[in-house]
Scaffold this motif. Structure first.
Motif, mmCIF file in Angstrom:
data_model
loop_
_atom_site.group_PDB
_atom_site.id
_atom_site.type_symbol
_atom_site.label_atom_id
_atom_site.label_comp_id
_atom_site.label_asym_id
_atom_site.label_seq_id
_atom_site.Cartn_x
_atom_site.Cartn_y
_atom_site.Cartn_z
ATOM 1 N N SER A 286 52.288 50.600 44.804
ATOM 2 C CA SER A 286 51.187 50.236 45.699
ATOM 3 C C SER A 286 51.667 49.788 47.066
ATOM 4 C CB SER A 286 50.381 49.101 45.071
ATOM 5 O OG SER A 286 49.845 49.521 43.851
ATOM 6 N N ASP B 235 38.810 52.530 34.958
ATOM 7 C CA ASP B 235 39.472 51.608 35.891
ATOM 8 C C ASP B 235 38.610 51.556 37.157
ATOM 9 O OD1 ASP B 235 40.045 54.043 37.110
ATOM 10 O OD2 ASP B 235 42.218 53.886 36.908
ATOM 11 N N ALA C 231 45.414 45.475 35.288
ATOM 12 C CA ALA C 231 44.137 44.830 35.550
ATOM 13 C C ALA C 231 42.999 45.848 35.658
ATOM 14 C CB ALA C 231 44.232 44.007 36.830
ATOM 15 N N GLY C 232 43.340 47.124 35.615
ATOM 16 C CA GLY C 232 42.295 48.148 35.662
ATOM 17 C C GLY C 232 41.622 48.305 37.014
ATOM 18 N N THR C 233 42.342 48.028 38.092
ATOM 19 C CA THR C 233 41.760 48.205 39.429
ATOM 20 C C THR C 233 42.186 49.522 40.077
ATOM 21 O OG1 THR C 233 43.566 47.175 40.657
ATOM 22 C CG2 THR C 233 41.851 45.706 39.805
ATOM 23 N N GLU D 229 52.021 52.226 40.293
ATOM 24 C CA GLU D 229 51.425 53.044 41.359
ATOM 25 C C GLU D 229 52.274 53.055 42.629
ATOM 26 O OE1 GLU D 229 49.136 54.847 40.526
ATOM 27 O OE2 GLU D 229 47.526 53.877 39.424
ATOM 28 N N GLY E 51 52.925 54.914 34.608
ATOM 29 C CA GLY E 51 52.834 54.658 33.171
ATOM 30 C C GLY E 51 53.160 55.848 32.297
ATOM 31 N N VAL F 19 56.393 48.881 31.430
ATOM 32 C CA VAL F 19 57.240 47.904 32.104
ATOM 33 C C VAL F 19 56.872 46.518 31.586
ATOM 34 C CG1 VAL F 19 57.689 46.848 34.347
ATOM 35 C CG2 VAL F 19 57.510 49.341 34.139
ATOM 36 N N GLY G 191 50.813 47.047 37.433
ATOM 37 C CA GLY G 191 50.037 48.148 38.027
ATOM 38 C C GLY G 191 50.595 48.526 39.382
ATOM 39 N N GLU H 215 49.141 55.782 48.173
ATOM 40 C CA GLU H 215 49.347 54.551 47.415
ATOM 41 C C GLU H 215 48.491 54.421 46.164
ATOM 42 O OE1 GLU H 215 48.472 51.515 50.323
ATOM 43 O OE2 GLU H 215 46.310 51.833 50.144
ATOM 44 N N SER I 141 44.839 45.468 49.069
ATOM 45 C CA SER I 141 43.601 44.709 49.313
ATOM 46 C C SER I 141 43.075 44.095 48.027
ATOM 47 C CB SER I 141 42.539 45.619 49.910
ATOM 48 O OG SER I 141 43.018 46.179 51.106
ATOM 49 N N LEU J 138 42.645 53.267 41.410
ATOM 50 C CA LEU J 138 41.585 54.083 42.000
ATOM 51 C C LEU J 138 41.775 55.577 41.736
ATOM 52 C CD1 LEU J 138 41.126 52.195 45.400
ATOM 53 C CD2 LEU J 138 39.562 52.214 43.449
ATOM 54 N N PRO K 163 49.058 52.794 29.277
ATOM 55 C CA PRO K 163 49.246 51.419 29.742
ATOM 56 C C PRO K 163 48.124 51.028 30.693
ATOM 57 C CG PRO K 163 51.166 52.823 30.263
ATOM 58 C CD PRO K 163 50.035 53.719 29.888
ATOM 59 N N PHE L 74 36.172 47.949 51.240
ATOM 60 C CA PHE L 74 35.722 48.788 50.120
ATOM 61 C C PHE L 74 34.520 48.141 49.440
ATOM 62 C CE2 PHE L 74 39.924 51.159 48.941
ATOM 63 C CZ PHE L 74 40.061 51.538 50.253
HETATM 64 C C1 LIG Z 1 38.853 47.075 46.121
HETATM 65 C C2 LIG Z 1 40.166 47.723 45.869
HETATM 66 C C3 LIG Z 1 41.116 47.732 46.881
HETATM 67 C C4 LIG Z 1 42.354 48.314 46.684
HETATM 68 N N1 LIG Z 1 43.277 48.293 47.693
HETATM 69 C C5 LIG Z 1 44.484 48.851 47.508
HETATM 70 C C6 LIG Z 1 45.459 48.841 48.556
HETATM 71 O O1 LIG Z 1 45.238 48.313 49.633
HETATM 72 N N2 LIG Z 1 46.654 49.442 48.325
HETATM 73 C C7 LIG Z 1 46.939 50.022 47.130
HETATM 74 O O2 LIG Z 1 48.034 50.534 46.991
HETATM 75 N N3 LIG Z 1 46.053 50.038 46.123
HETATM 76 C C8 LIG Z 1 44.832 49.476 46.277
HETATM 77 N N4 LIG Z 1 43.916 49.507 45.251
HETATM 78 C C9 LIG Z 1 44.264 50.194 43.981
HETATM 79 C C10 LIG Z 1 44.807 49.290 42.852
HETATM 80 O O3 LIG Z 1 44.423 47.954 43.040
HETATM 81 C C11 LIG Z 1 46.323 49.385 42.752
HETATM 82 O O4 LIG Z 1 46.670 50.693 42.381
HETATM 83 C C12 LIG Z 1 46.937 48.413 41.762
HETATM 84 O O5 LIG Z 1 48.330 48.440 41.841
HETATM 85 C C13 LIG Z 1 46.558 48.691 40.326
HETATM 86 O O6 LIG Z 1 46.955 47.586 39.547
HETATM 87 P P1 LIG Z 1 46.257 47.290 38.159
HETATM 88 O O7 LIG Z 1 46.937 46.131 37.558
HETATM 89 O O8 LIG Z 1 44.811 47.179 38.331
HETATM 90 O O9 LIG Z 1 46.652 48.605 37.362
HETATM 91 P P2 LIG Z 1 45.764 49.535 36.441
HETATM 92 O O10 LIG Z 1 44.639 50.116 37.188
HETATM 93 O O11 LIG Z 1 45.454 48.837 35.182
HETATM 94 O O12 LIG Z 1 46.811 50.669 36.130
HETATM 95 C C14 LIG Z 1 47.297 51.498 37.149
HETATM 96 C C15 LIG Z 1 48.382 52.426 36.593
HETATM 97 O O13 LIG Z 1 49.490 51.675 36.199
HETATM 98 C C16 LIG Z 1 49.830 51.903 34.850
HETATM 99 N N5 LIG Z 1 50.352 50.632 34.372
HETATM 100 C C17 LIG Z 1 49.772 49.417 34.460
HETATM 101 N N6 LIG Z 1 50.582 48.473 33.976
HETATM 102 C C18 LIG Z 1 51.706 49.086 33.574
HETATM 103 C C19 LIG Z 1 52.932 48.650 32.982
HETATM 104 N N7 LIG Z 1 53.154 47.366 32.706
HETATM 105 N N8 LIG Z 1 53.878 49.562 32.722
HETATM 106 C C20 LIG Z 1 53.670 50.862 32.991
HETATM 107 N N9 LIG Z 1 52.546 51.327 33.541
HETATM 108 C C21 LIG Z 1 51.578 50.456 33.826
HETATM 109 C C22 LIG Z 1 48.571 52.421 34.229
HETATM 110 O O14 LIG Z 1 48.829 53.263 33.132
HETATM 111 C C23 LIG Z 1 47.959 53.197 35.371
HETATM 112 O O15 LIG Z 1 48.524 54.473 35.431
HETATM 113 C C24 LIG Z 1 42.652 48.915 45.436
HETATM 114 C C25 LIG Z 1 41.698 48.893 44.404
HETATM 115 C C26 LIG Z 1 40.472 48.305 44.610
HETATM 116 C C27 LIG Z 1 39.502 48.297 43.485
#
Ligand SMILES: Cc1cc2nc3c(=O)[nH]c(=O)nc-3n(C[C@H](O)[C@H](O)[C@H](O)COP(=O)(O)OP(=O)(O)OC[C@H]3O[C@@H](n4cnc5c(N)ncnc54)[C@H](O)[C@@H]3O)c2cc1C
Lengths: 378, 481
Positions: B150, B33, B73-75, B148, B201, B206, B144, B417, B135, B77, B70, B328
């Motif tokens: 977030s 991720d 979008a794999g973002t 998390e 997850g 979800v 996600g 977060e 962000s 951290l 699960p 970042f």
């Molecule tokens: C440049 C950058 C900036 C960022 N800024 C912030 C910020 O300001 N604040 C912040 O909080 N985070 C930030 N993040 C972190 C990230 O974007 C968040 O954690 C985001 O919520 C992850 O979403 P995702 O869809 O990419 O989840 P993923 O990375 O794919 O998954 C995250 C977690 O959620 C689980 N998951 C995903 N979907 C489901 C589902 N449907 N049901 C159950 N579990 C699930 C996964 O198993 C994993 O444990 C940042 C990341 C980057 C790369």
């Protein structure tokens, strides 16, 4: 029994084998839920009543569960801060009891519910082990959010011993208004769609309005809080948003007066329902409730769709009345019999998650020691 | 041993075959991720479209006793969506429908793969928005965000994800579909919505989320104050909070971050010689905002601000925020690699922790940039390094760990977060007792008695945490991950 520390409480639980445990704070809600059968031990949090750590500059306080809401309010107000919940029985209710029943009150639509303001929690498990979750900071995602699990769990998972709460700065000015007239729903939605930010915006039934000393007609109660300038700015816009309404200024303490009216002494037979409905149906709901229960005091927080229904004396056929209300508030809403006879399905758990909830209960309290029979579980 | 060929066939029968990914090259994108230093190729990736398909997928996992991870979008951290060698990755990228919009009741129901900003886009025309704004909001999924819990730059006043989620539909690890919460808050029964948010997850997947939306404020202003030192900016934050003002957001960027952003995004609005800048956003009605802005300006001046700009129109505001939101990414341009931490301290401890981080930076020789949610006390130290240098990653992780320990010492937390994920689980024992961790397992067992949902995240295991420390000691040159 009134343990003075969590360790003492744990010891009592370990020493008392498999006996049933009834939890209470100041006992303000003794009449809530199904009535106990008398077997087992009673544990009171009344002696767990210390304010442990007040980080004024951080707007965070850690208190023991037996601290009374009134006492906490006084300590916080001295520093110009407050905990944004407005519970029933404000003179007796304890932090632990408010949390266990998730009694948020009218500020919910602005500040969130009890669940949203608990940053950390300590509790003693039914097996006597002391445990915790969350922490002392306003933002924290380490580990499961068990604060939310314990909030609203009616003492069925363990005994909350302390909590860390998020506070807000106390706004210097509060003004309260009563809005009456023909177009309540239009005004209700209009105000929510405007740029105004009320701290409370509730639909009140005619008998509750009468309690405030105004003509017994359904009305909307509006509360605005902020700096003098910010409140005046909002008040200046009211005529625009509430066209055609009769607007009367109320005592700034109206919010608390309302909770006091609804907090009938537990000795008086009363029906107390917690009702949820879509926000857009709150005015229609109260109109309907006035038809089927003309004497009921109803306060619905119209921004979120949750509120209280109090009827005294106890109506003859509670089940029929509750059924009618449920027909109105379904499918999204609910009507829980918080205080009243043990009709079937009194709590009205919606959806299909009861089996999952039972598994949670069985994990945390396998012997069903805690508050047996009082809430959802034997 | 799992017969992956047979398992893949079974998935192909219940989903369309093209939504079952097995080819090595196609699996590559799912190896990690946002925490790219942790990599693992999954055995199999599946992309369901509906709750029912998720349920069938979990049933297959149960049948073969295969764990699943699960992924949105794999973002992430913290390595939350990091695959496991012998596990299926269940990706929500094809669950991207907005299912219902009910503006009068302030509700939006979405599938978990919906991108965060789409929610606001769906309601902004009507004057509403969805508040939590990480962000990464243009790319991360709501699922996600839920997993998390977030946050974002505007969470100081309006709260993080959990404060805006009213209900969920999910498939638990036992394969049952449950509806938690709903359109109305405080539904009777346990608040399971509240515990699933932030569970990373580990309880199930979800499949629908009911979100609360807010009215767009009438007036929004952003102030940017520059200070000679980070400590002064931190003191200004404490003074603003103590004065009873709750801004929409309050963010600090230090000199290193300012210059990285100015090099890359070239906003031309952050003074390059500033020790730190403080961004403060205030929203509300005109007179209210003007009053609060006046107070904030006065506080910044008292705390030694060298210059103050205030942006009122949307373009100027965007410009001030743009650099912060790109921080970042900009860091990735000035350093080959960077490692982000996500600690929290009580807001009053900000000046202290920033000094300590500076001390660690000097002692270790690694540059550390600080970009953070100052109003919440949520730090994001970015440690700059070069992963191709043998041993650098381990040193940097160690340094990150030292920062987390300082956060704990200050009464804070190891994550504000980004979640604990794969990365920080070995620090959970510094924050929680064995009993606390065991209590969390009680909850987990109700959802996932067989330990199939994202099994190696959040919680420390003596094996992994112990082993890792030993390997690092014995073979300092070895890449542990
Ligand atoms: C440049 C950058 C900036 C960022 N800024 C912030 C910020 O300001 N604040 C912040 O909080 N985070 C930030 N993040 C972190 C990230 O974007 C968040 O954690 C985001 O919520 C992850 O979403 P995702 O869809 O990419 O989840 P993923 O990375 O794919 O998954 C995250 C977690 O959620 C689980 N998951 C995903 N979907 C489901 C589902 N449907 N049901 C159950 N579990 C699930 C996964 O198993 C994993 O444990 C940042 C990341 C980057 C790369």
């Amino acid at each position: 029994m009134r343990p003075e520390t969590a360790a003492e409480l744990g010891e009592i639980l370990r020493q008392s084998g498999a006996q049933a445990v009834h939890l209470e704070g100041q006992n303000s809600k003794a009449h809530w839920g199904n009535q106990r059968d008398g077997v087992g031990i009673t544990i009171s949090t009344a002696a767990l009543n210390r304010i442990l750590n007040y980080e004024v500059a951080d707007l965070v306080v850690t208190v023991e569960a037996g601290v009374k809401w009134v006492d906490l309010r006084r300590v916080l107000a001295a520093q110009g801060q407050f905990w944004a919940v407005q519970p029933l029985y404000p003179d007796q209710a304890t932090v632990g009891g408010i949390m266990a029943t998730a009694d948020s009150g009218a500020w919910r639509q602005r500040y969130g519910g009890v669940r949203d303001g608990v940053l950390g929690i300590h509790w003693v498990r039914p097996d006597g082990a002391e445990t915790k979750a969350g922490g002392q900071v306003v933002k924290n995602v380490a580990g499961y959010d068990l604060m939310k699990l314990l909030t609203g769990s009616w003492g069925t998972l363990g005994c909350i011993t302390q909590a860390t709460l998020r506070l807000y700065p106390l706004p210097p000015v509060t003004r309260s208004f009563l809005i009456q007239g023909e177009d309540l729903e239009q005004w209700r939605q209009g105000l929510l769609d405007s740029a105004l930010q009320p701290t409370a915006w509730d639909v009140l039934s005619a008998p509750l309005v009468a309690q405030l000393g105004y003509p017994a007609q359904m009305g909307l109660w509006l509360e605005l809080r902020g700096t003098a300038l910010a409140v005046a700015e909002q008040v200046a816009r009211l005529p625009q948003v509430l066209m055609g309404a009769t607007v009367q200024e109320l005592d700034p303490e109206t919010g608390e007066q309302l909770t006091r009216h609804l907090s009938l002494p537990g000795t008086q037979p009363q029906l107390l329902l917690k009702i949820g409905v879509l926000p857009t149906r709150t005015v229609a709901l109260v109109t309907y409730l006035q038809q089927i229960a003309p004497h009921a005091w109803v306060q619905m927080h119209s921004g979120v769709g949750v509120g209280w229904f109090v009827l005294t004396p106890m109506p003859a056929d509670v089940e029929a009345l509750v059924t009618k209300i449920r027909q109105f508030v379904y499918p999204e809403g609910f009507a829980s019999v918080v205080c009243g006879p043990a009709i079937p399905n009194r709590w009205d758990v919606r959806g299909n998650s009861l089996a999952l909830m039972r598994r949670v209960k069985d994990q945390f309290d396998p012997q069903h020691r805690f508050n047996p029979g009082r809430w959802l579980w034997d | 041993m799992v017969d992956w060929g047979q398992v893949a066939e079974e998935f192909a029968r219940c989903l369309e075959p093209r939504r079952v990914v097995r080819r090595r090259e196609e699996l590559l994108v799912y190896e990690c991720d946002g925490l790219t230093s942790y990599r693992q190729r999954p055995a199999l990736v599946v992309l369901p479209k509906t709750t029912q398909e998720v349920q069938r997928a979990i049933h297959i996992c149960r049948k073969y006793h295969i764990p699943f991870v699960p992924r949105g979008a794999g973002t992430g951290l913290s390595g939350g969506a990091l695959p496991e060698e012998e596990a299926v990755l269940i990706v929500t990228a094809m669950m991207r429908q907005i299912l219902a919009v009910d503006v009068p009741n302030r509700r939006v129901v979405v599938q978990p793969g919906v991108i965060n900003t789409w929610v606001t886009q769906a309601v902004s025309g009507k004057g509403f928005y969805y508040a939590p704004d990480p962000s990464s909001q243009t790319v991360c999924s709501v699922g996600g965000n839920v997993a998390e819990n977030s946050g974002g730059v505007h969470c100081l006043k309006y709260g993080v994800t959990t404060n805006h989620v009213l209900g969920l539909k999910m498939v638990t690890a036992l394969g049952e579909v449950v509806e938690l919460g709903g359109m109305v808050p405080e539904l009777p029964g346990y608040d399971l919505t509240g515990v699933v948010v932030g569970s990373e997850g580990t309880l199930g997947i979800v499949t629908e989320v009911t979100l609360n939306i807010l009215k767009t404020p009438e007036v929004v202003q952003v102030l940017c104050a520059d200070f000679a030192t980070v400590a002064q900016a931190g003191a200004a934050v404490s003074a603003i909070i103590a004065a009873g003002i709750i801004p929409g957001g309050m963010e600090i960027m230090d000199n290193l971050s300012i210059n990285a952003v100015e090099n890359v995004v070239a906003t031309g609005c952050y003074p390059r010689d500033a020790g730190a800048i403080l961004l403060v956003e205030i929203d509300g009605l005109p007179a209210e905002v003007a009053e609060a802005m006046g107070q904030v300006q006065a506080i910044c001046k008292t705390q030694g601000a060298r210059g103050i700009q205030v942006a009122t129109d949307p373009q100027e505001r965007y410009k001030l925020w743009q650099g912060r939101k790109a921080a970042f990414a900009a860091m990735g341009k000035i350093s080959r690699d960077y490692y982000v931490q996500d600690g929290v301290v009580p807001r009053s401890q900000l000046p202290w922790i920033l000094q300590e981080i500076e001390r660690l930076s000097q002692a270790s020789g690694y540059r550390i940039a600080n970009v953070f949610h100052a109003g919440d006390g949520n730090l994001h130290p970015l440690i700059l390094f070069d992963e191709s240098v043998p041993g650098a990653l381990e040193e940097v992780e160690h340094l990150g760990g030292e920062i987390l320990k300082l956060c704990i010492q200050a009464g804070g937390s190891i994550s504000g977060e980004h979640g604990v994920g794969a990365e920080k689980r070995c620090y959970m024992s510094d924050l929680f007792s064995p009993t606390d961790l065991e209590t969390m397992q009680l909850l987990r067992r109700a959802f996932d008695p067989d330990h199939l949902a994202n099994p190696s995240k959040i919680f420390p295991t003596p094996r992994t945490c112990g082993e890792r420390a030993q390997v690092a000691q014995k073979f300092p040159q070895l890449q542990v991950y």
